[in-house]
Write an enzyme that holds these catalytic residues in place. Sequence first.
Site, PDB file in Angstrom:
ATOM      1  N   THR A 120     -44.803  33.087 -57.234  1.00  0.00           N
ATOM      2  CA  THR A 120     -43.056  33.323 -57.515  1.00  0.00           C
ATOM      3  C   THR A 120     -42.389  33.620 -55.890  1.00  0.00           C
ATOM      4  O   THR A 120     -41.367  33.838 -55.813  1.00  0.00           O
ATOM      5  CB  THR A 120     -42.432  33.440 -58.408  1.00  0.00           C
ATOM      6  N   GLU A 162     -50.457  38.533 -59.237  1.00  0.00           N
ATOM      7  CA  GLU A 162     -49.816  37.009 -59.543  1.00  0.00           C
ATOM      8  C   GLU A 162     -50.876  35.790 -59.363  1.00  0.00           C
ATOM      9  O   GLU A 162     -50.576  35.255 -60.490  1.00  0.00           O
ATOM     10  CB  GLU A 162     -48.704  37.502 -58.907  1.00  0.00           C
ATOM     11  N   ASN A 205     -42.344  39.368 -51.818  1.00  0.00           N
ATOM     12  CA  ASN A 205     -41.572  39.185 -51.523  1.00  0.00           C
ATOM     13  C   ASN A 205     -40.968  39.988 -49.924  1.00  0.00           C
ATOM     14  O   ASN A 205     -40.353  39.691 -49.107  1.00  0.00           O
ATOM     15  CB  ASN A 205     -40.290  38.797 -52.267  1.00  0.00           C
TER      16      ASN A 205
HETATM   17  O1  10E Z   1     -45.678  41.399 -54.151  1.00  0.00           O
HETATM   18  P1  10E Z   1     -44.483  41.192 -55.194  1.00  0.00           P
HETATM   19  O2  10E Z   1     -43.758  40.509 -53.914  1.00  0.00           O
HETATM   20  O3  10E Z   1     -45.014  40.074 -56.225  1.00  0.00           O
HETATM   21  O4  10E Z   1     -44.071  42.001 -55.789  1.00  0.00           O
HETATM   22  P2  10E Z   1     -42.719  43.047 -55.865  1.00  0.00           P
HETATM   23  O5  10E Z   1     -43.101  44.330 -56.994  1.00  0.00           O
HETATM   24  O6  10E Z   1     -42.981  43.249 -54.788  1.00  0.00           O
HETATM   25  O7  10E Z   1     -41.445  42.675 -56.272  1.00  0.00           O
HETATM   26  C1  10E Z   1     -41.049  42.049 -57.910  1.00  0.00           C
HETATM   27  C2  10E Z   1     -41.892  40.776 -58.125  1.00  0.00           C
HETATM   28  C3  10E Z   1     -43.047  40.187 -58.910  1.00  0.00           C
HETATM   29  C4  10E Z   1     -43.197  41.125 -60.168  1.00  0.00           C
HETATM   30  C5  10E Z   1     -43.585  39.202 -58.796  1.00  0.00           C
HETATM   31  N1  10E Z   1     -43.153  38.085 -59.020  1.00  0.00           N
HETATM   32 FE1  SF4 Z   2     -39.656  37.434 -61.686  1.00  0.00          FE
HETATM   33 FE2  SF4 Z   2     -38.238  39.196 -59.339  1.00  0.00          FE
HETATM   34 FE3  SF4 Z   2     -40.875  38.296 -59.217  1.00  0.00          FE
HETATM   35 FE4  SF4 Z   2     -38.687  37.048 -59.533  1.00  0.00          FE
HETATM   36  S1  SF4 Z   2     -39.636  38.492 -58.015  1.00  0.00           S
HETATM   37  S2  SF4 Z   2     -40.638  36.312 -60.108  1.00  0.00           S
HETATM   38  S3  SF4 Z   2     -37.201  37.441 -60.641  1.00  0.00           S
HETATM   39  S4  SF4 Z   2     -40.019  39.431 -61.288  1.00  0.00           S
END
Ligand code: 10E
Ligand code: SF4
Length: 318
Positions: free
Chosen positions: A169, A131, A229
């Site tokens: 994000t 990202e 996240n």
């Molecule tokens: O590593 P991240 O938390 O960014 O990605 P994830 O694919 O585990 O969760 C969705 C989050 C996205 C697509 C970033 N906004």
């Molecule tokens: Fe979008 Fe989910 Fe990433 Fe938040 S965590 S920016 S809702 S994809």
Amino acid sequence: MSDPVKRVLLAKPRGYCAGVDRAVEAVELALEQHGAPVYVRKQIVHNKHVVETLEERGAIFVDETDEVPPGALVVFSAHGVSPAVHAQAAERELRTIDATCPLVTKVHHEAKRFAREDYDILLVGHHGHEEVEGTSGEAPEHIQIVESAEDVGGVTVRDPEKVIWLSQTTLSVDETMQTVHALRERFPALQNPPSDDICYATQNRQVAVKAMAAQCDLVLVVGSTNSSNSVRLVEVALQAGAGASYLIDYAREIDDAWLDGVRTVGLTSGASVPEVLVRGVLDRLAEVGFDSVEEITTAEETLTFSLPRELRPSRASR
Ligand code: 10E
Ligand code: SF4
């Protein structure tokens, strides 16, 4: 008889956010509508199980568009891509479906807007995360990445009166605020983003885990190690008072020793994690006596996003 003192607190909200739901559905629909193989640049979302399941159905995950045969169909992941990636795909005459989460796209728009207005943009986020590569690729000459408060001393800007911070994000809200505080000490005129860049889903999952962490001897977070996240949820749980916290992809990764002397297990999952994996953990915990489950709800989520434009039914077929 089960031991009545053993209980599970189950965080809500947890698991899939609106952007992940949309991105996974986009690959599934692309497979249905166009047939296999469908190429996907990078992991569509950072979850092992999701990626393996889609691979079984005919998705081929690649690192870069130059691995995609000319003319083939490629989906861009939920984390977003830089304009350079769009250009490479166009050059190879690839058909593309952009599954970038609209909330990531919003940050791209902010980056473009403030670069146009000639700001120095301090992007709080992790080097090497897709990202951050996508967002900083919108205006590389205007954007510097700041990982943490420790980085702040090394930041230089052209005009301290014209500086704004934006962010990835999926960061820890508290840690980001510490970084911003340190940035503002150096650059008092630092501007805030027009709206929160750390998205609703990231914030809600952190609030939910915080609400229960202090009551938990152990917090299990379902998620993959490359999921920003999800990793943040382990950190937040520990900071909020959990006795211990571990990240697991599957129930089978639970080490029995983690449960020694444990009465309350907290359970949550990252935004890229399907609920079936949480169910697997609940089943495993029930087998060892944790069969009382209480959901701790801190928010209701109702947001949904429409599918990527390339997959919406055409007017003629409606
Ligand atoms: O590593 P991240 O938390 O960014 O990605 P994830 O694919 O585990 O969760 C969705 C989050 C996205 C697509 C970033 N906004
Ligand atoms: Fe979008 Fe989910 Fe990433 Fe938040 S965590 S920016 S809702 S994809």
